[in-house]
Design a protein around this motif. Structure first.
Motif, PDB file in Angstrom:
ATOM      1  N   PRO A 213       4.074  28.268 -71.508  1.00  0.00           N
ATOM      2  CA  PRO A 213       2.900  28.456 -72.364  1.00  0.00           C
ATOM      3  C   PRO A 213       3.015  27.835 -73.754  1.00  0.00           C
ATOM      4  CG  PRO A 213       4.201  30.452 -72.334  1.00  0.00           C
ATOM      5  CD  PRO A 213       4.878  29.497 -71.379  1.00  0.00           C
ATOM      6  N   ASN A 214       4.206  27.387 -74.158  1.00  0.00           N
ATOM      7  CA  ASN A 214       4.347  26.835 -75.496  1.00  0.00           C
ATOM      8  C   ASN A 214       4.012  25.351 -75.480  1.00  0.00           C
ATOM      9  OD1 ASN A 214       5.228  29.228 -76.762  1.00  0.00           O
ATOM     10  ND2 ASN A 214       7.232  28.949 -75.803  1.00  0.00           N
ATOM     11  N   CYS A 215       2.927  24.980 -76.093  1.00  0.00           N
ATOM     12  CA  CYS A 215       2.389  23.622 -76.043  1.00  0.00           C
ATOM     13  C   CYS A 215       2.066  23.261 -74.600  1.00  0.00           C
ATOM     14  CB  CYS A 215       3.349  22.605 -76.659  1.00  0.00           C
ATOM     15  SG  CYS A 215       3.668  22.913 -78.404  1.00  0.00           S
ATOM     16  N   GLU A 216       1.567  22.076 -74.408  1.00  0.00           N
ATOM     17  CA  GLU A 216       1.304  21.621 -73.052  1.00  0.00           C
ATOM     18  C   GLU A 216       2.597  21.225 -72.373  1.00  0.00           C
ATOM     19  OE1 GLU A 216      -2.871  19.440 -74.250  1.00  0.00           O
ATOM     20  OE2 GLU A 216      -1.317  18.318 -73.198  1.00  0.00           O
ATOM     21  N   PRO A 217       2.778  21.604 -71.127  1.00  0.00           N
ATOM     22  CA  PRO A 217       3.924  21.060 -70.404  1.00  0.00           C
ATOM     23  C   PRO A 217       3.698  19.563 -70.158  1.00  0.00           C
ATOM     24  CG  PRO A 217       2.524  22.340 -68.942  1.00  0.00           C
ATOM     25  CD  PRO A 217       1.959  22.503 -70.318  1.00  0.00           C
ATOM     26  N   GLN A 218       4.792  18.868 -69.914  1.00  0.00           N
ATOM     27  CA  GLN A 218       4.677  17.418 -69.727  1.00  0.00           C
ATOM     28  C   GLN A 218       4.230  17.135 -68.297  1.00  0.00           C
ATOM     29  OE1 GLN A 218       8.214  15.237 -70.710  1.00  0.00           O
ATOM     30  NE2 GLN A 218       7.152  13.272 -70.733  1.00  0.00           N
TER      31      GLN A 218
ATOM     32  N   LYS B 283       5.642  13.712 -66.182  1.00  0.00           N
ATOM     33  CA  LYS B 283       6.916  13.645 -65.458  1.00  0.00           C
ATOM     34  C   LYS B 283       6.822  14.360 -64.121  1.00  0.00           C
ATOM     35  CE  LYS B 283       9.195  17.655 -67.694  1.00  0.00           C
ATOM     36  NZ  LYS B 283      10.151  18.077 -68.748  1.00  0.00           N
TER      37      LYS B 283
ATOM     38  N   ASN C 146      -4.372  26.074 -70.262  1.00  0.00           N
ATOM     39  CA  ASN C 146      -4.719  26.624 -71.565  1.00  0.00           C
ATOM     40  C   ASN C 146      -5.200  28.066 -71.485  1.00  0.00           C
ATOM     41  OD1 ASN C 146      -6.849  27.103 -73.901  1.00  0.00           O
ATOM     42  ND2 ASN C 146      -5.314  25.653 -74.611  1.00  0.00           N
TER      43      ASN C 146
ATOM     44  N   GLN D 240      15.538  18.439 -76.677  1.00  0.00           N
ATOM     45  CA  GLN D 240      14.569  19.177 -75.859  1.00  0.00           C
ATOM     46  C   GLN D 240      13.580  19.880 -76.785  1.00  0.00           C
ATOM     47  OE1 GLN D 240      14.917  19.214 -72.356  1.00  0.00           O
ATOM     48  NE2 GLN D 240      12.903  20.205 -72.225  1.00  0.00           N
TER      49      GLN D 240
ATOM     50  N   PHE E 130      10.505  22.293 -76.195  1.00  0.00           N
ATOM     51  CA  PHE E 130       9.779  23.017 -75.135  1.00  0.00           C
ATOM     52  C   PHE E 130       9.963  22.272 -73.808  1.00  0.00           C
ATOM     53  CE2 PHE E 130       7.034  24.672 -78.789  1.00  0.00           C
ATOM     54  CZ  PHE E 130       7.747  25.850 -78.883  1.00  0.00           C
ATOM     55  N   ASP E 131       8.881  21.932 -73.153  1.00  0.00           N
ATOM     56  CA  ASP E 131       8.978  21.318 -71.825  1.00  0.00           C
ATOM     57  C   ASP E 131       9.295  19.822 -71.895  1.00  0.00           C
ATOM     58  OD1 ASP E 131       8.551  21.658 -68.911  1.00  0.00           O
ATOM     59  OD2 ASP E 131       6.890  20.235 -69.243  1.00  0.00           O
ATOM     60  N   TRP E 132       9.341  19.269 -73.094  1.00  0.00           N
ATOM     61  CA  TRP E 132       9.461  17.822 -73.267  1.00  0.00           C
ATOM     62  C   TRP E 132      10.836  17.455 -73.833  1.00  0.00           C
ATOM     63  CZ3 TRP E 132       4.720  14.573 -73.262  1.00  0.00           C
ATOM     64  CH2 TRP E 132       3.573  15.306 -72.910  1.00  0.00           C
TER      65      TRP E 132
ATOM     66  N   SER F 137       3.509  16.908 -82.553  1.00  0.00           N
ATOM     67  CA  SER F 137       3.165  18.314 -82.815  1.00  0.00           C
ATOM     68  C   SER F 137       4.017  19.247 -81.957  1.00  0.00           C
ATOM     69  CB  SER F 137       1.669  18.569 -82.599  1.00  0.00           C
ATOM     70  OG  SER F 137       1.242  18.092 -81.352  1.00  0.00           O
ATOM     71  N   ILE F 138       4.327  18.812 -80.733  1.00  0.00           N
ATOM     72  CA  ILE F 138       5.217  19.623 -79.893  1.00  0.00           C
ATOM     73  C   ILE F 138       6.592  19.732 -80.551  1.00  0.00           C
ATOM     74  CG2 ILE F 138       6.432  19.666 -77.672  1.00  0.00           C
ATOM     75  CD1 ILE F 138       3.862  18.373 -76.445  1.00  0.00           C
TER      76      ILE F 138
ATOM     77  N   LEU G  44       6.360  22.044 -83.589  1.00  0.00           N
ATOM     78  CA  LEU G  44       6.224  23.447 -83.179  1.00  0.00           C
ATOM     79  C   LEU G  44       7.533  23.983 -82.598  1.00  0.00           C
ATOM     80  CD1 LEU G  44       2.638  23.248 -81.656  1.00  0.00           C
ATOM     81  CD2 LEU G  44       3.345  24.784 -83.516  1.00  0.00           C
TER      82      LEU G  44
ATOM     83  N   GLU H 277       9.835  27.169 -85.046  1.00  0.00           N
ATOM     84  CA  GLU H 277       9.261  28.406 -84.483  1.00  0.00           C
ATOM     85  C   GLU H 277       9.243  29.543 -85.496  1.00  0.00           C
ATOM     86  OE1 GLU H 277       9.259  29.324 -80.193  1.00  0.00           O
ATOM     87  OE2 GLU H 277      11.127  28.181 -80.188  1.00  0.00           O
TER      88      GLU H 277
ATOM     89  N   GLN I  93      -2.158  21.443 -78.688  1.00  0.00           N
ATOM     90  CA  GLN I  93      -0.821  22.044 -78.726  1.00  0.00           C
ATOM     91  C   GLN I  93      -0.851  23.351 -79.527  1.00  0.00           C
ATOM     92  OE1 GLN I  93       0.917  20.565 -76.582  1.00  0.00           O
ATOM     93  NE2 GLN I  93      -0.310  18.666 -76.579  1.00  0.00           N
TER      94      GLN I  93
ATOM     95  N   GLY J 148      -3.299  25.177 -79.891  1.00  0.00           N
ATOM     96  CA  GLY J 148      -4.107  26.131 -79.137  1.00  0.00           C
ATOM     97  C   GLY J 148      -3.571  26.442 -77.755  1.00  0.00           C
ATOM     98  N   SER J 149      -2.333  26.080 -77.452  1.00  0.00           N
ATOM     99  CA  SER J 149      -1.782  26.462 -76.140  1.00  0.00           C
ATOM    100  C   SER J 149      -1.520  27.969 -76.150  1.00  0.00           C
ATOM    101  CB  SER J 149      -0.501  25.678 -75.861  1.00  0.00           C
ATOM    102  OG  SER J 149       0.471  25.949 -76.851  1.00  0.00           O
TER     103      SER J 149
ATOM    104  N   GLY K 221       0.863  29.998 -75.489  1.00  0.00           N
ATOM    105  CA  GLY K 221       2.078  30.578 -76.060  1.00  0.00           C
ATOM    106  C   GLY K 221       2.180  30.374 -77.563  1.00  0.00           C
ATOM    107  N   ILE K 222       1.416  29.446 -78.104  1.00  0.00           N
ATOM    108  CA  ILE K 222       1.453  29.163 -79.544  1.00  0.00           C
ATOM    109  C   ILE K 222       0.276  29.867 -80.220  1.00  0.00           C
ATOM    110  CG2 ILE K 222       1.389  27.353 -81.303  1.00  0.00           C
ATOM    111  CD1 ILE K 222       3.900  27.187 -79.566  1.00  0.00           C
TER     112      ILE K 222
END
Lengths: 428, 428, 428
Positions: A358-363, A366, A390, C53, C55-57, C224-225, C228, C232, C294, C296-297, C299-300
């Protein structure tokens, strides 16, 4: 519209076959009707003994009638149950008497403004008897005397209803209720039986739906009260429902909201009507009408709306012999079935998920879920992925997301499936 | 409208009698006014000593004035309190001096745009003195000198207000407030005193109302602050209230909502105005105006709205000598009293009940509350029964049910009484 | 409008200088851009290592390009990065090859409908290379072969962003984000950098604002990811924010609400636009667009809206070489800066206070805050005092009070200051 001509004709034929049957809130007419329905689906017939206490009510004695007529002393029948099952007041006690016209009159019901229509009358809870006839006929009656005979029985027996569970992936249930207690009236209630029955058939012949569906076909008022009173342990499973009635006479669809007015079933039906039935009317709940008033009583409060075309009391043929085979059409039935099936489709989309990242958009790229070359316009299905991610905070269903995003439930379900596959979404 | 010609004349005569009295926020003028009101109802007169701390304020010294005038040296009074109580600035300190026109001018108040009207001015909290006069008169003044005399006292004493409790079946109270501190002004404030007084008389001469009514007649601002500060233990009993002011001058009714804007009193008054006073204006709360601003302060926050006709500052005669007997009419007073009485009727309907058989509908037929022959249209009073049963879950009043159902409070009260009689409803 | 001609010209000159620079999501182009910005304000440049790393990226390798061209075998460059930084697909891997036109074609991007515009393309996360060119040029290419060369590096390095804190009286922060990753495109994104940079300069050269402002200039999405993910501990301080983009091309302002849609920043921006930009469009949040997605995701969920003129994808020049110096205007930039400054003014008014004397109105007169002579009309600033007192129950800001009262933030701030001075209001 996805209802085939075959199904349209089957529904109309079903109404045609059951039209002559003299139904009431108990008795052989209901059993015959459920018997015919059992040819289509494996419904369970249940009987509740007369005298059983159901909340504030008692299940009444069972009523059956084999013959009923008024004849002149020369043996000519002037009013005859065999002509039309509306001719006898429902729940009339047995009568065998010779009466003058003046003695007979208090037992005769007509519609003076519609002299060629027979009214529909009942006297379930007050022991009485009567005949319903055309006002024309009434006006031409001589002074008599007449022989009056009602071969009815009103005795301990049972109340009968039919029930069918279409199992879903979840044990949570959508309740569909249609009453089956009206005699020779096509729109009220054979149309509702036909549409709900073929909706059940449709659900059974397609992939398992998200929610379970419980179809109940029983007498109005006392039937839903009996079901609610004898199934109290099931109330919590019902997350919403529909009373389906008056669906065969062409005219605008009318949705009557559940008591709360903003339950899931309300939002789903309203969305479907907006899309499929321009001109449909949505009304707030009120405590008069059909069985939705029992589901919406304060101690029960199960969110059940009512889907009809023009409602009870708002079309001239209501509760008269003009509610006959000519009043309804195969197309009107088919449109109603289509709405029900589409409500089912939307309900199937009512999954609630949790974004696992849920933190930011996942990528998404990939995982093969996003175009590789940037700078160009967004593709439509990427938008669906983004909306699902979202909004999936555990409180919003796919249907809710459809509402907010303007995307279709279908596209969001595809997106949710993709996201479930790659572990970005968890089912709740 | 239910206000008789007799009552209309009584209200107008009441205003006529009290018009000449020189009232202020303390003193004999208030006592004389309350004395006249005590001829109508058994109100209690209360006194709070000067110097008493009431929240952020102190009760001021008591002011009385026996004579005040400006006279030429030949003894001719050119401005005279005896002509009109507006001529002296309220709370003027004693003066006895001979002054030239130039020395006098800083103490003279006029309305240049309305040369034949006397303004109304006060100086409660700054020790000062002054005269109010017609601008015509001011323009014609010679250079003087003039003898100026104000025979006033400003000394320890008390603040006076009147209070009347009309006991209801419940100890919960509706507070009705009208200020009584203005001198010879008819609309502001004698009209408010007249209407609230005759409302009290009406309540006392009719069956005990549902709620108790507390009428308080006291000076503006310092009066309501004093009442609130010395009755803190009563605040919780007040479930709503009205400031009744400016009700004698014909013109549209204006309702100013309580601070929250959606309290019971707001909904009741707005409903009555919609029905009885087409063209009535409803405005949101703002913290300027009359005593509603004290009730609506954040630490008090009692839901008190304000009922007036055209509000303060929005008609030309406001706070001038043109607010006289010609400005008001018996009919305008009567219409206002009618609105108040109707608000009372609606409040009487604010009962909250509990459905004693909340699971499905109870069987009304076996209790004689439902037609025996079914199939026909629903009768109107059955609908009222159904609505009361459906909504009486302990949170909704008869007034709320009227709002949702569109039925009248009267029909729902009849229904509730019937349901109480047969034990299907319980009073909370 | 309060933006001087000098500032207008400075912003336009800033865009002009940075227009030729080949920016991407990492690399020297970003550093050069931030370096130019550092001439204006004391921003801090931060670097995050490739491979980190977030988050997911993962922060990608750093990309730099020194030269890129397609030349005929006689050495004539037909496509040349030196002409326009859009000619190379961003993140193209190094290439040195001789290819026929057919071999080259899969690597060429054009806009057939706009044959004289160069498109903007990227391939950040898929190793690829390519050129963007005018479709006219593409159509005139002979069969080749062509020498194709991209002198790029794609290696461990870092992602670069700039950050500036404008300290306010409160540590609570307004976050302003503009992306800085686009090459030779003026509206997207140089206009956003210019407006946010001069907003920061304005704030720094004026009295300390109520809230702190954190300006961040970084690459879109991954920037932005990264911010963020590496900040944190700062999320809780951010009470709202704005993404400022696409502000140089004349056209209606568009405000895209934060995810909740009714946060303080939404109400403030909408109010300013209503006042200053008639015709401005307000849209609900959707999860596509710039970095607001981002913030507005789920988890954020930091309330960040987006201020632009005509949005991405909705004007023909978007992401093409027609987004050049001719597309934007100094006046359009200035209007945008004016809106931002006015948002700042409103935010300055967002104080929340507590009435220290909440029971009834405090006596303003004894504190010199109320006219001494009563009876006359209320003065405007007294109304502001009354509104602030009435609403300051600890939950409503000056901005909220402005909304309810219809008074200006300015007048309410003056009132609040006066009340703070005399101890009738406490800052929270």
């Amino acid at each position: 519209m996805s209802v085939t001509a075959t199904v349209q004709n089957q529904m109309l034929e079903f109404v045609r076959e059951l039209y002559p049957v003299c139904r009431s809130i108990t008795g052989e007419g209901v059993r015959a009707t459920l018997g015919r329905m059992a040819n289509e689906v494996a419904l369970t017939v249940r009987e509740i003994d007369s005298g059983t206490q159901v909340f504030d009510w008692k299940v009444p004695d069972e009523w059956n009638v084999s013959d009923a007529y008024i004849e002149s002393l020369d043996g000519k029948r002037v009013v005859d149950l065999q002509d039309n099952s509306l001719h006898v007041v429902s729940y009339s006690v047995p009568v065998d008497a010779t009466l003058s016209l003046d003695e007979l009159k208090p037992h005769l019901h007509t519609i003076p403004d519609r002299p060629d229509w027979i009214p529909y009358r009942t006297s379930y809870y007050k022991r009485d008897w009567g005949f319903c006839l055309r006002h024309d006929q009434y006006s031409s009656l001589g002074q008599g005397p007449y022989r009056v005979r009602i071969d009815s029985t009103l005795e301990k027996g049972s109340l009968t209803y039919g029930e069918l569970l279409v199992p879903g992936r979840s044990q949570r249930e959508i309740l569909v209720w249609s009453h089956c207690c009206h005699p020779s009236l096509c729109n009220d209630n054979l149309s509702g039986l036909a549409v709900s029955l073929w909706w059940a058939k449709h659900l059974l012949s397609n992939p398992t739906p998200r929610f379970s569906y419980r179809f109940v076909w029983g007498p109005g008022t006392i039937g839903s009260i009996s079901w609610l009173a004898t199934n109290e342990n099931r109330h919590d499973r019902v997350i919403g429902g529909l009373v389906t009635v008056l669906l065969g006479r062409p005219g605008e669809f009318h949705y009557k909201r559940s008591r709360s007015g903003d339950s899931m079933i309300d939002r789903v039906v309203e969305r479907v009507l907006t899309r499929r039935a321009p001109g449909a009317v949505v009304r707030d709940f009120d405590p008069y009408g059909y069985d939705e008033r029992q589901f919406g009583s304060p101690g029960i409060n199960i969110p059940v709306g009512r889907l009809s075309r023009v409602p009870n009391g708002e079309y001239p043929e209501y509760h008269t012999s003009a509610d006959n085979l000519e009043l309804i059409s195969a197309e009107a039935l088919a449109e109603a079935l289509d709405i029900c099936m589409e409500v089912g489709n939307e309900l199937d989309g009512a999954e609630i998920y949790l974004n696992a990242a849920p933190n930011c958009e996942p990528q998404l790229g990939k995982r093969g879920l996003y175009r590789a070359t940037g700078g160009d316009d967004v593709a439509f299905d990427e938008l669906a992925l983004l909306w699902v991610l979202n909004q999936s905070d555990g409180t919003k269903s796919i249907v809710d997301i459809a509402e907010r995003s303007g995307l279709t439930v279908e596209s969001l379900r595809v997106a949710a499936t993709k996201l479930l596959d790659v572990g970005l979404l968890k089912a709740l």
